[in-house]
Design a protein around this motif. Structure first.
Motif, PDB file in Angstrom:
ATOM      1  N   ASN A  48       0.835  -1.188   0.000  1.00 32.90           N
ATOM      2  CA  ASN A  48       0.000   0.000   0.000  1.00 32.90           C
ATOM      3  C   ASN A  48       0.880   1.251   0.000  1.00 32.90           C
ATOM      4  OD1 ASN A  48      -1.792   2.048   0.615  1.00 32.90           O
ATOM      5  ND2 ASN A  48      -3.068   0.702   1.864  1.00 32.90           N
ATOM      6  N   VAL A  88       0.280   4.252   0.820  1.00 30.35           N
ATOM      7  CA  VAL A  88       0.142   5.085   2.023  1.00 30.35           C
ATOM      8  C   VAL A  88       1.046   4.553   3.127  1.00 30.35           C
ATOM      9  CG1 VAL A  88      -1.460   5.809   3.821  1.00 30.35           C
ATOM     10  CG2 VAL A  88      -2.171   5.847   1.448  1.00 30.35           C
ATOM     11  N   TYR A  89       1.120   3.208   3.258  1.00 26.16           N
ATOM     12  CA  TYR A  89       2.032   2.624   4.241  1.00 26.16           C
ATOM     13  C   TYR A  89       3.477   3.014   3.930  1.00 26.16           C
ATOM     14  CZ  TYR A  89      -1.513  -0.375   6.341  1.00 26.16           C
ATOM     15  OH  TYR A  89      -2.602  -0.844   7.006  1.00 26.16           O
ATOM     16  N   LEU A 115       4.156   6.379   5.245  1.00 27.69           N
ATOM     17  CA  LEU A 115       4.242   6.415   6.707  1.00 27.69           C
ATOM     18  C   LEU A 115       5.562   5.819   7.185  1.00 27.69           C
ATOM     19  CD1 LEU A 115       0.582   5.481   7.651  1.00 27.69           C
ATOM     20  CD2 LEU A 115       1.634   7.723   7.561  1.00 27.69           C
ATOM     21  N   ILE A 158       8.277   8.290   6.773  1.00 22.47           N
ATOM     22  CA  ILE A 158       8.283   9.284   7.852  1.00 22.47           C
ATOM     23  C   ILE A 158       9.053   8.736   9.051  1.00 22.47           C
ATOM     24  CG2 ILE A 158       6.835  10.562   9.465  1.00 22.47           C
ATOM     25  CD1 ILE A 158       4.654  10.438   7.237  1.00 22.47           C
ATOM     26  N   MET A 160       6.523  15.283   3.308  1.00 21.29           N
ATOM     27  CA  MET A 160       5.787  14.031   3.398  1.00 21.29           C
ATOM     28  C   MET A 160       4.282  14.262   3.499  1.00 21.29           C
ATOM     29  SD  MET A 160       8.155  12.249   2.785  1.00 21.29           S
ATOM     30  CE  MET A 160       7.298  10.726   2.574  1.00 21.29           C
ATOM     31  N   VAL A 161       3.889  15.416   4.061  1.00 20.20           N
ATOM     32  CA  VAL A 161       2.457  15.731   4.073  1.00 20.20           C
ATOM     33  C   VAL A 161       1.962  15.871   2.642  1.00 20.20           C
ATOM     34  CG1 VAL A 161       0.749  17.435   4.744  1.00 20.20           C
ATOM     35  CG2 VAL A 161       2.537  16.834   6.330  1.00 20.20           C
ATOM     36  N   LEU A 204       1.769  12.371   1.087  1.00 16.76           N
ATOM     37  CA  LEU A 204       0.597  11.663   1.596  1.00 16.76           C
ATOM     38  C   LEU A 204      -0.662  12.215   0.941  1.00 16.76           C
ATOM     39  CD1 LEU A 204       0.323   9.445   3.662  1.00 16.76           C
ATOM     40  CD2 LEU A 204      -0.077  11.142   5.405  1.00 16.76           C
ATOM     41  N   TYR A 205      -0.697  13.534   0.841  1.00 16.44           N
ATOM     42  CA  TYR A 205      -1.816  14.240   0.217  1.00 16.44           C
ATOM     43  C   TYR A 205      -2.032  13.734  -1.204  1.00 16.44           C
ATOM     44  CZ  TYR A 205      -4.195  18.435  -1.525  1.00 16.44           C
ATOM     45  OH  TYR A 205      -5.067  19.306  -2.091  1.00 16.44           O
ATOM     46  N   MET A 218      -3.129   9.989  -1.279  1.00 17.99           N
ATOM     47  CA  MET A 218      -4.528   9.820  -0.894  1.00 17.99           C
ATOM     48  C   MET A 218      -5.460  10.226  -2.026  1.00 17.99           C
ATOM     49  SD  MET A 218      -4.664  11.210   2.959  1.00 17.99           S
ATOM     50  CE  MET A 218      -3.955  10.294   4.311  1.00 17.99           C
ATOM     51  N   MET A 219      -5.092  11.254  -2.769  1.00 15.30           N
ATOM     52  CA  MET A 219      -5.927  11.726  -3.880  1.00 15.30           C
ATOM     53  C   MET A 219      -5.912  10.737  -5.042  1.00 15.30           C
ATOM     54  SD  MET A 219      -7.245  14.734  -3.249  1.00 15.30           S
ATOM     55  CE  MET A 219      -7.258  16.064  -4.436  1.00 15.30           C
TER      56      MET A 219
END
Lengths: 166, 341
Positions: A27, A29-30, A33, A36, A67-68, A71-72, A75-76
């Motif tokens: 994934n 997203v993982y 993270l 980070i 990293m924000v 992630l942003y 997610m999109m």
């Protein structure tokens, strides 16, 4: 071993493990993270080398801002197995060859490098005062030139993101 | 006593006070809201509704905990934890008062005086958004995701203006340590005199960073049900809401320390108070100033309507960012010509 060494080993383990997990996570997203966590472990290393300023800036810039945005974006994108783009075989082979070449270069440079000598006046070498002193006196011109480089990168990004620019 | 033990006690006290203030902020906000809207507000539980926060807490703990079956379980739980953790971590570098002498030992009313205190604060604040983002994404709900995305873009946008406002402050004070900033304001004027524009920018950005009205778009209920915490229930929802109140309290403390002299008050060395008594009075004044700003947060919430999203972005990027840059430039010019370089 004293406590600093224990912390060093722990941080190194954490950094390497989470860096591997960035690559191996299914994934995306993982992956972000875990990346980070890697940044935090590296910031910990900076603190161990008494470079608190570098550690703080590292956290603010990488973990706090870049990293924000990563992630942003992820997610999109709404990535999952069905929509995952499959690369063609020859592209995969090219990527492996390029990575191999990069690795050879890195191994060569590490092998040729001498072991770093510990600096005599290590305490407080990474404080804001010391860093600012070096940056704005000794390396003023490179510092200013690199800031112009950043500015041009920013202007370029804005230019590229404007779709209907004539 | 062992210095480590003293630090541990200070940490515990700060933790307890932060939680207590945050708890009673919920009561205070409802009372102020009621006053502003010509209502009575909570008055059933205890005298003047003083036990209302306790009743709320019991309710929060007793409610059924729902973890959506389609959600990402680990991250769903992790979200509120990160929110709460980062909210509590910011209080570490705040100086609460001068020195306290107990049994011949002197110690500072501050958990730790980092020489990069401002950067630490800024770093922790910039991490706060992860709680909301992770929680919103893991809920697997489009409204939550929209709330999370709004939160992240809003925080990134306002962090820049906030950071630049702080840069101007660091230029005039010449230090990154909060304790030194507060002590400098004891000797001279409060920093608001030197940085009025910087203060206004910082204040607006503080509202945006804490997700408070008029910038509470991540939880805009008219468009997004509950925003990022739509799927949350029980104490996990409580953590998100509670973190917001802690952030509000800490932001007020930071504003007071940066721009309004921290725990100092006028003529504090002329009125003949010394030692511990002076420290206690200082802490009292600190809380008085902080209370005003916490009240200001409530006041604004019940006065101004919510921004539209494009207005929020325009304000951040096209108004506050250029203003902050002008502020840095003007501060630099004044410092150069008055010879305070």
């Amino acid at each position: 071993m004293n406590i600093t060494q224990y912390i060093f080993w722990f941080l190194s383990f954490l950094a390497l493990l989470s860096a591997l997990m960035v690559v191996f996570s299914k994934n995306p997203v993982y992956s972000v993270l875990y990346l980070i966590i890697t940044f935090f472990a590296i910031a910990g290393h900076y603190v161990l080398m008494s470079a608190q300023f570098l550690a703080a800036v590292h956290i603010i810039v990488y973990a706090g801002a870049i990293m924000v945005l990563f992630l942003y974006t992820i997610m999109m994108l709404n990535l999952n197995k069905e929509t995952e783009p499959q690369k063609k075989t020859y592209i995969q082979i090219i990527a492996i060859v390029a990575l191999g070449l990069l690795m050879v270069t890195m191994i060569g440079s590490i092998k040729g490098a001498e072991a770093a000598q510990p600096i005599a006046d290590a305490a407080g070498i990474g404080t804001v005062e010391k860093l600012g002193d070096v940056l704005f006196n000794k390396f003023l011109l490179p510092f200013e030139v690199s800031s112009i480089l950043f500015l041009s990168a920013m202007v370029g990004a804005v230019y590229l993101s404007k779709k209907n620019l004539q | 006593m062992d210095p480590l033990l003293i630090k541990a006690i200070i940490v515990l006290i700060v933790f307890a006070i932060t939680l207590l203030v945050a708890t009673y902020s919920t009561w205070g906000e409802r009372k102020v809201a009621a006053f502003l809207q010509d209502r009575v507000g909570p008055d059933r539980a205890g005298p003047a509704g003083l036990f209302q926060p306790l009743a709320d807490a019991v309710k929060m703990f007793m409610k059924e905990e729902i973890i959506p079956s389609v959600s990402n379980k680990w991250l769903f739980v992790l979200g509120p934890c990160i929110s709460m953790l980062t909210a509590l971590m910011t209080g570490v570098v705040i100086p609460w008062g001068g020195e306290l002498t107990i049994a011949g030992q002197t110690f500072d009313l501050q958990i730790v005086d980092l020489n990069i205190g401002i950067l630490y604060l800024f770093g922790v604040v910039s991490l706060g958004v992860y709680g909301i983002m992770i929680g919103g994404w893991a809920s697997n709900n489009k409204y939550s995701l929209l709330g999370a995305i709004r939160a992240s873009s809003q925080m990134i946008s306002y962090e820049i203006a906030m950071g630049l406002a702080i840069v101007a402050l660091v230029m005039t004070t010449g230090t990154l340590s909060l304790k030194e900033i507060v002590q400098q304001q004891d000797a001279g004027f409060a920093n608001i005199v030197y940085q009025p524009l910087g203060f206004i920018i910082f204040l607006i950005c503080a509202f945006a960073e804490t997700n408070r009205a008029p910038f509470d778009l991540p939880e805009c209920e008219t468009e997004l049900i509950g925003g990022y915490h739509t799927e949350y229930s029980s104490m996990k929802l409580g953590f998100f809401l509670f973190a917001e109140y802690i952030n509000m309290f800490v932001s007020s403390m930071v504003i007071v320390s940066f721009y309004f002299g921290g725990y100092n008050f006028p003529f504090q060395h002329e009125i003949g108070l010394e030692g511990n008594i002076l420290t206690f009075v200082q802490t009292g004044f600190f809380f008085l100033k902080v209370s005003f700003f916490v009240f200001f947060f409530w006041w604004v919430r019940w006065t101004l309507p919510r921004f539209r999203y494009d207005q929020l972005m325009n304000l951040g990027w096209k108004v506050l960012l250029p203003l902050a840059l002008v502020n840095i430039f003007v501060t630099g010019l004044i410092m150069y010509f008055t010879g305070n370089l």
